[in-house]
Design a protein around this motif. Structure first.
Motif, short mmCIF file in Angstrom:
data_model
loop_
_atom_site.label_atom_id
_atom_site.label_comp_id
_atom_site.label_asym_id
_atom_site.label_seq_id
_atom_site.Cartn_x
_atom_site.Cartn_y
_atom_site.Cartn_z
N PRO A 1 6.36 4.97 -9.29
CA PRO A 1 7.17 3.80 -9.65
C PRO A 1 6.90 2.64 -8.70
N LYS A 2 6.91 1.43 -9.26
CA LYS A 2 6.62 0.23 -8.47
C LYS A 2 7.85 -0.67 -8.41
N ASN A 3 8.31 -0.91 -7.19
CA ASN A 3 9.39 -1.86 -6.95
C ASN A 3 8.75 -3.23 -6.72
N SER B 1 6.67 -7.72 4.45
CA SER B 1 7.83 -6.96 4.00
C SER B 1 7.57 -6.31 2.65
N PHE B 2 6.96 -7.06 1.73
CA PHE B 2 6.69 -6.52 0.41
C PHE B 2 5.77 -5.31 0.50
N PHE B 3 4.65 -5.45 1.20
CA PHE B 3 3.67 -4.37 1.23
C PHE B 3 4.23 -3.14 1.93
N ILE B 4 4.93 -3.32 3.04
CA ILE B 4 5.46 -2.17 3.77
C ILE B 4 6.61 -1.52 3.01
N ASP B 5 7.59 -2.32 2.62
CA ASP B 5 8.83 -1.76 2.06
C ASP B 5 8.70 -1.34 0.60
N ARG C 1 5.54 -0.92 -1.18
CA ARG C 1 4.30 -0.25 -1.54
C ARG C 1 4.02 0.94 -0.61
N LEU C 2 3.77 0.67 0.66
CA LEU C 2 3.30 1.74 1.54
C LEU C 2 4.41 2.73 1.91
N ALA C 3 5.57 2.26 2.34
CA ALA C 3 6.63 3.17 2.77
C ALA C 3 7.09 4.13 1.66
N PRO C 4 7.27 3.67 0.42
CA PRO C 4 7.65 4.63 -0.63
C PRO C 4 6.58 5.70 -0.86
N LEU C 5 5.31 5.34 -0.71
CA LEU C 5 4.24 6.34 -0.84
C LEU C 5 4.31 7.36 0.28
N ILE C 6 4.52 6.89 1.49
CA ILE C 6 4.62 7.80 2.63
C ILE C 6 5.77 8.78 2.40
N GLN C 7 6.91 8.28 1.92
CA GLN C 7 8.05 9.16 1.67
C GLN C 7 7.73 10.19 0.60
N ARG C 8 7.01 9.80 -0.44
CA ARG C 8 6.62 10.76 -1.48
C ARG C 8 5.68 11.82 -0.91
N ALA C 9 4.76 11.39 -0.05
CA ALA C 9 3.85 12.35 0.57
C ALA C 9 4.61 13.35 1.43
N ILE C 10 5.63 12.87 2.13
CA ILE C 10 6.48 13.76 2.93
C ILE C 10 7.23 14.73 2.02
N ASP C 11 7.83 14.20 0.97
CA ASP C 11 8.63 15.02 0.05
C ASP C 11 7.78 16.09 -0.62
N GLN C 12 6.51 15.78 -0.85
CA GLN C 12 5.62 16.74 -1.51
C GLN C 12 4.91 17.66 -0.51
N GLY C 13 5.24 17.52 0.76
CA GLY C 13 4.65 18.38 1.78
C GLY C 13 3.17 18.11 2.01
N LEU C 14 2.75 16.87 1.80
CA LEU C 14 1.32 16.55 1.88
C LEU C 14 0.91 16.05 3.26
N ILE C 15 1.87 15.59 4.06
CA ILE C 15 1.54 15.12 5.41
C ILE C 15 2.51 15.74 6.41
N ASN C 16 2.05 15.91 7.65
CA ASN C 16 2.89 16.50 8.70
C ASN C 16 3.38 15.41 9.65
N ASN C 17 4.10 15.81 10.68
CA ASN C 17 4.68 14.84 11.61
C ASN C 17 3.62 14.04 12.36
N ASN C 18 2.50 14.69 12.67
CA ASN C 18 1.43 14.00 13.37
C ASN C 18 0.87 12.86 12.51
N GLU C 19 0.66 13.17 11.23
CA GLU C 19 0.15 12.15 10.32
C GLU C 19 1.19 11.05 10.08
N GLN D 1 9.73 -11.07 -2.89
CA GLN D 1 9.85 -11.25 -1.44
C GLN D 1 9.10 -12.52 -1.04
N ASP D 2 9.58 -13.18 -0.01
CA ASP D 2 8.83 -14.33 0.50
C ASP D 2 7.90 -13.92 1.63
#
Length: 281
Positions: free
Chosen positions: A128-130, A139-143, A145-163, A134-135
């Motif tokens: 999903p794309k939010n 803020s747009f890219f981090i909040d 685009r990138l941060a939601p992807l990182i959270q999905r990767a965490i939720d799916q067990g695809l990345i560890n704490n080091n990553e 944003q001006d």
């Protein structure tokens, strides 16, 4: 193709569908060649997601068509809960003059908006794309685009704490780099890999957009991930709309975004490529 029964086909806005066959059309939709009322069309079907699934693509094609060649939309709609999109059939070739392609993309990016984002979200895709306005590109890219992807990767067990720590390093680096780079909200294709451009009678065409207004280096970064764009493309683009100094470094953020999206959608096979970029920060 078995899901498209004769009864289903009767609901299309044609008098008679005489031929239908599956064609390659990407990972997201079912794709078909259909002959209806003695004319050939290209049809995409998205099972169980309704007409609204294609509204974002239709808007994107309409926006891009003001500045470049795009497929011509015939109609789109819904049958038994399945969304469909019909376009005129095009004989596409991946061989053509990439000087023209670079000039075409530069012309697209010359359309400038007032903010970053779009007037609607797109929630029906695999990611999903939010698109809330944003001006600030940072803020747009981090909040959004990138941060939601990182959270999905965490939720799916695809990345560890080091990553995760390395992703946080990337975010901090991005914020710093954006302080010395002036981002301007250009209209973007949004999914500019080599499968989403082609040539028709020697002229470049953009297909399957995921448009929003963003920093144009986003499209450039995505274009470098899987190849298919040659040096003539980048030289022509820079001649027609020069990129700011340091762009070769900044596109790594968008390469990372795109590879992380593939990690989330398709799994661990993309993790080494993600880590290879994380390790550069």
């Amino acid at each position: 193709m078995s899901r498209l029964s004769s009864e289903w086909l009767k609901h299309l806005p044609f008098q008679n569908v005489s031929e239908i066959s599956s064609v390659s059309g990407g990972d997201i939709n079912e794709a078909y060649s259909i002959v209806a009322d003695n004319k050939e069309y290209f049809m995409k079907v998205q099972p169980n997601k309704g007409k609204q699934f294609f509204e974002h693509e239709v808007e994107g094609i309409n926006k891009l068509s003001e500045r470049c060649l795009t497929p011509q939309i015939v109609t789109y709609g819904e049958i038994d809960g399945d969304g469909y999109l019909i376009q005129n059939w095009l004989d596409l070739s991946h061989i053509g003059d990439q000087n023209k392609l670079g000039k075409l993309l530069a012309n697209v990016h010359h359309e400038i908006g007032s903010n970053f984002g779009l007037n609607h979200n797109f929630d029906l895709g695999k990611i999903p794309k939010n698109n809330h306005w944003q001006d600030s590109w940072s803020s747009f890219f981090i909040d959004q685009r990138l941060a939601p992807l990182i959270q999905r990767a965490i939720d799916q067990g695809l990345i560890n704490n080091n990553e995760l720590d390395k992703f946080n390093n990337v975010i901090n680096s991005f914020k710093i780099d954006m302080k010395s780079h002036k981002s301007v909200p250009s209209i973007l294709h949004g999914d500019l890999w080599s499968g989403n451009f082609s040539f028709v009678n020697g002229e470049p065409i953009l297909i399957d957009p995921d448009v929003f207004y963003g920093d144009r280096e986003f499209d450039i970064g995505v274009s470098t991930v899987f190849g298919g764009f040659n040096s003539e493309f980048y030289e022509s683009y820079n001649q027609n709309f020069p990129l700011d100094e340091g762009w070769q470094h900044r596109i790594k953020y968008y390469q990372l975004y795109y590879l992380t999206a593939h990690l989330v959608m398709f799994g661990q096979m993309y993790l080494p490529s993600v880590i290879s970029i994380l390790d550069q920060f």
